[in-house]
Write a protein that holds these residues in place. Structure first.
Motif, short mmCIF file in Angstrom:
data_model
loop_
_atom_site.label_atom_id
_atom_site.label_comp_id
_atom_site.label_asym_id
_atom_site.label_seq_id
_atom_site.Cartn_x
_atom_site.Cartn_y
_atom_site.Cartn_z
N TYR A 1 0.99 5.07 0.29
CA TYR A 1 -0.51 6.36 0.32
C TYR A 1 0.52 7.92 -0.49
O TYR A 1 2.10 7.95 -0.32
N CYS B 1 -0.04 -1.11 -4.70
CA CYS B 1 -1.82 -0.34 -4.59
C CYS B 1 -1.06 1.41 -4.55
O CYS B 1 -0.39 1.51 -3.28
N LEU C 1 0.74 -1.30 -0.20
CA LEU C 1 -0.60 0.03 -0.03
C LEU C 1 0.68 0.78 -0.09
O LEU C 1 1.57 1.32 0.95
#
Length: 315
Positions: A27, A184, A25
């Motif tokens: 961010y 992601c 992940l």
């Protein structure tokens, strides 16, 4: 960029020999998104997330703290993956590894004056003593580490903190397995930092690079706080033009955050009642489908794809 190692823990030990899939992940923000997905990770079982999945946040290295531009973040991830594939690292990457090691040892505790001084000493050692550029590849990591740490001991009060240089370079890179794992990008459609015009179309660049590399593109327009608003049915009554424009309503807050504070008193980007949101995830996923979830249209339309990510994690 680096893995947050202590996050990647399995929720249960499985007898099955099936391969675990890591979702890395990345961010855009460094607080709000991390709080949310830390809670998702902690409550994986109750949220129905596939136990074969590991959620692994990718954290900013020292020189990357404060970055918010998705193109810049994407390019750094691609560089790190390329370094890992070629088994080479740049001097900047190595310096970041040394900094993070010092933070892990609690030799450095804040990113304040002392950390800045250490970073300056390391950069100066590369550029003036070793006569290399930060983007150059390191030819001998152990020798270079030893030399840099010797200079650091001479120039600062940091001494006798590293017994084994190999500890610095052990398990520092992103342990990404292409074809199994997924990277992601959880990003905002911030028009100030994520520009999109004919001369500099960063939106298309990031979207196409994600598609080409099989990365997840989970954008929220206008910002991640809108995804949090989707946990409440009151979001349906908000003015779409105001949401899309997301103007400043105070010197410190924009429209979306102000609306969220009305539903979650005391909300700040760095602290909020995330457990309340975990109880409303199904509502958020359902509400998201009333807005835009299309990659292309999200550039100019209110919506989000975070709910699609959570649905994928449940499969």
């Amino acid at each position: 960029m680096r893995e947050k190692k202590n996050f990647a823990q399995r929720s249960k030990v499985l007898a099955s020999a099936e391969a675990r899939k890591k979702y890395f992940l990345v961010y855009e923000g460094e607080e709000t998104e991390q709080i949310y997905f830390d809670a998702v990770n902690e409550q994986k079982d109750s949220l129905g997330i596939n136990p074969l999945i590991e959620l692994v946040p990718v954290m900013r290295s020292y020189s990357e703290v404060g970055w918010s531009n998705p193109k810049k973040i994407l390019d750094r991830v691609l560089l790190n993956l390329e370094e890992d594939e070629k088994k080479t690292i740049s001097y900047e990457t190595l310096l970041n590894w040394i900094m993070e090691y010092l933070f892990d040892l609690k030799v450095l505790t804040t990113r304040g004056v002392m950390a800045k001084n250490v970073w300056t000493v390391l950069c100066t050692a590369c550029q003036e003593t070793m006569q290399v550029r930060l983007q150059d590849d390191v030819s001998d990591m152990e020798k270079t580490c030893t030399e840099l740490l010797g200079i650091l001991a001479e120039e600062t009060e940091i001494t006798h903190v590293i017994d084994d240089v190999s500890k610095i370079i052990k398990e520092q890179a992103i342990t990404y397995a292409e074809g199994l794992d997924k990277i992601c990008f959880i990003i905002d459609r911030d028009r100030e930092s994520f520009v999109s015009h004919p001369e500099n179309d960063q939106y298309s660049y990031v979207l196409n690079k994600c598609r080409d590399n099989g990365f997840g593109f989970y954008l929220t327009n206008p910002c991640f706080e809108f995804w949090l608003l989707l946990h409440f049915d009151e979001v349906m009554n908000l003015d779409m033009e105001q949401l899309l424009e997301n103007p400043k309503v105070t010197s410190k807050r924009r429209f979306t955050e102000q609306q969220l504070r009305a539903l979650m008193p005391g909300f700040t980007k760095a602290k909020y009642n995330v457990d309340m949101l975990m109880q409303r995830i199904d509502k958020a996923i359902s509400n998201e489908k009333q807005f835009c979830e299309d990659d292309q249209e999200l550039e100019h339309t209110v919506g989000s794809k975070v709910g699609l990510l959570l649905e994928e994690l449940r499969k």
